[in-house]
Write an enzyme that holds these catalytic residues in place. Sequence first.
Site, mmCIF file in Angstrom:
data_model
loop_
_atom_site.group_PDB
_atom_site.id
_atom_site.type_symbol
_atom_site.label_atom_id
_atom_site.label_comp_id
_atom_site.label_asym_id
_atom_site.label_seq_id
_atom_site.Cartn_x
_atom_site.Cartn_y
_atom_site.Cartn_z
ATOM 1 N N GLU A 20 -10.968 1.020 -1.428
ATOM 2 C CA GLU A 20 -10.039 -0.068 -1.125
ATOM 3 C C GLU A 20 -10.737 -1.310 -0.559
ATOM 4 O O GLU A 20 -10.779 -1.510 0.643
ATOM 5 C CB GLU A 20 -8.918 0.395 -0.190
ATOM 6 C CG GLU A 20 -9.332 1.152 1.038
ATOM 7 C CD GLU A 20 -8.097 1.593 1.851
ATOM 8 O OE1 GLU A 20 -7.190 0.765 2.037
ATOM 9 O OE2 GLU A 20 -8.064 2.747 2.302
ATOM 10 N N ASP A 32 0.860 -1.190 0.000
ATOM 11 C CA ASP A 32 0.000 0.000 0.000
ATOM 12 C C ASP A 32 0.897 1.242 0.000
ATOM 13 O O ASP A 32 1.641 1.482 0.951
ATOM 14 C CB ASP A 32 -0.907 -0.022 1.238
ATOM 15 C CG ASP A 32 -2.007 1.021 1.150
ATOM 16 O OD1 ASP A 32 -1.751 2.120 0.630
ATOM 17 O OD2 ASP A 32 -3.128 0.742 1.639
ATOM 18 N N HIS A 82 -7.213 10.565 5.887
ATOM 19 C CA HIS A 82 -8.542 10.002 6.128
ATOM 20 C C HIS A 82 -9.510 11.097 6.532
ATOM 21 O O HIS A 82 -9.515 11.527 7.676
ATOM 22 C CB HIS A 82 -8.495 8.916 7.219
ATOM 23 C CG HIS A 82 -7.916 7.631 6.710
ATOM 24 N ND1 HIS A 82 -6.568 7.391 6.682
ATOM 25 C CD2 HIS A 82 -8.499 6.525 6.193
ATOM 26 C CE1 HIS A 82 -6.348 6.190 6.155
ATOM 27 N NE2 HIS A 82 -7.496 5.643 5.866
ATOM 28 N N HIS A 127 -12.022 6.031 1.872
ATOM 29 C CA HIS A 127 -12.068 7.293 2.627
ATOM 30 C C HIS A 127 -11.818 8.458 1.695
ATOM 31 O O HIS A 127 -11.243 8.296 0.619
ATOM 32 C CB HIS A 127 -10.982 7.257 3.708
ATOM 33 C CG HIS A 127 -9.647 6.819 3.169
ATOM 34 N ND1 HIS A 127 -8.730 7.691 2.662
ATOM 35 C CD2 HIS A 127 -9.128 5.573 2.974
ATOM 36 C CE1 HIS A 127 -7.687 7.015 2.219
ATOM 37 N NE2 HIS A 127 -7.895 5.714 2.382
ATOM 38 N N GLU A 154 -6.522 -1.040 -4.240
ATOM 39 C CA GLU A 154 -6.941 0.341 -3.953
ATOM 40 C C GLU A 154 -6.539 1.301 -5.058
ATOM 41 O O GLU A 154 -5.449 1.190 -5.616
ATOM 42 C CB GLU A 154 -6.296 0.794 -2.633
ATOM 43 C CG GLU A 154 -6.631 2.233 -2.262
ATOM 44 C CD GLU A 154 -6.146 2.616 -0.868
ATOM 45 O OE1 GLU A 154 -5.160 2.023 -0.393
ATOM 46 O OE2 GLU A 154 -6.775 3.508 -0.266
ATOM 47 N N ASP A 214 -3.227 7.352 -3.257
ATOM 48 C CA ASP A 214 -3.268 6.213 -2.338
ATOM 49 C C ASP A 214 -3.633 4.988 -3.165
ATOM 50 O O ASP A 214 -4.722 4.940 -3.755
ATOM 51 C CB ASP A 214 -4.338 6.513 -1.262
ATOM 52 C CG ASP A 214 -4.425 5.447 -0.180
ATOM 53 O OD1 ASP A 214 -3.664 4.473 -0.224
ATOM 54 O OD2 ASP A 214 -5.295 5.617 0.713
HETATM 55 MN MN MN Z 1 -3.786 2.783 0.946
HETATM 56 MN MN MN Z 2 -6.500 4.235 1.722
#
Ligand code: MN
Ligand code: MN
Length: 297
Positions: free
Chosen positions: A190, A85, A165, A157, A283, A96
């Site tokens: 995600e 990630d 977030h 998010h 994601e 992200d």
């Molecule tokens: Mn992530």
């Molecule tokens: Mn994330």
Amino acid sequence: MEEDIIEKYKKAGEIAKKVVSFSKDIVKENAKAIDVAEKIENEIVKLGGKPAWPVNISINSIAAHWTPKQNDETVFKKGDVVKIDIGVHVDGYIADTAYTKEIGTNNWKDLIKASEEANKAALDLVKPGVPISEIGKVIEETIKKYGFTPIANLSGHGLNKYETHVPPTIPNFDNKSNLMLEEGMAIAIEPFSTNGVGKVIDAMDSEIFKLEEVKPVRSPVARKILQIIEKEYKTLPFGKRWISKRIGGLGLEIAFRELKRNGVLHNYSVLKEESNGIVSQHEHTILVLDTPIVTTL
Ligand code: MN
Ligand code: MN
């Protein structure tokens, strides 16, 4: 969303895409997690971005928030299901993105496909005015179609400048909410699929921290750490190993404990699937515009 902000999100996404493809070659059997993490983070900088957090490398039943500590001995083994990630930011605007790779075997192909397809199906639905529950619904249905379970207490998010977030929460199941996606939101979607019960619990303290509240601190080392954080990471998560590269010695551990105890730092928890199920994650980041832009695809 202003044009120059869109450009920064897009630039972060371009860098993240290149780093993802770079990382796929180095995540392999016998590679050390610490080497992979440092190579990924160095590549982000080389391409003109900054890491928005220490790369999360979550193996098998670990779902999120694990990153190697300095001198970590963890090595990828044949059969490991590894989630990578990656966060990249350009002036605080974040990309992200995450993917899952099984090391040297093919036992979890469908589990991995389930989160990947769920992510794609969710991205296809995104536009202003779409109920957030519909995103969750398609994620849940897709993962169940493959015979697996979405992790209900992990979610996508919103993203904002130097904030990883923010609302809205993008559920990985149909939460029946009537909240809607709004024009100008930047969101990360995600899905996590598992063969376990579909819930994560705190497993241990993570190496990852974030500034919670600036307060006066007593020890000089703690003050120095706080200065670095305010200047370099602001409200973004950071790794203790990043700090330990700059401030060595015993004072570091004591200072981190002080900062944590005072509520200056938040210490993330490593999240593990409750029943030790294997976990897959995919994601992407998407800008909710009339013509939505997936920045990381
Ligand atoms: Mn992530
Ligand atoms: Mn994330």
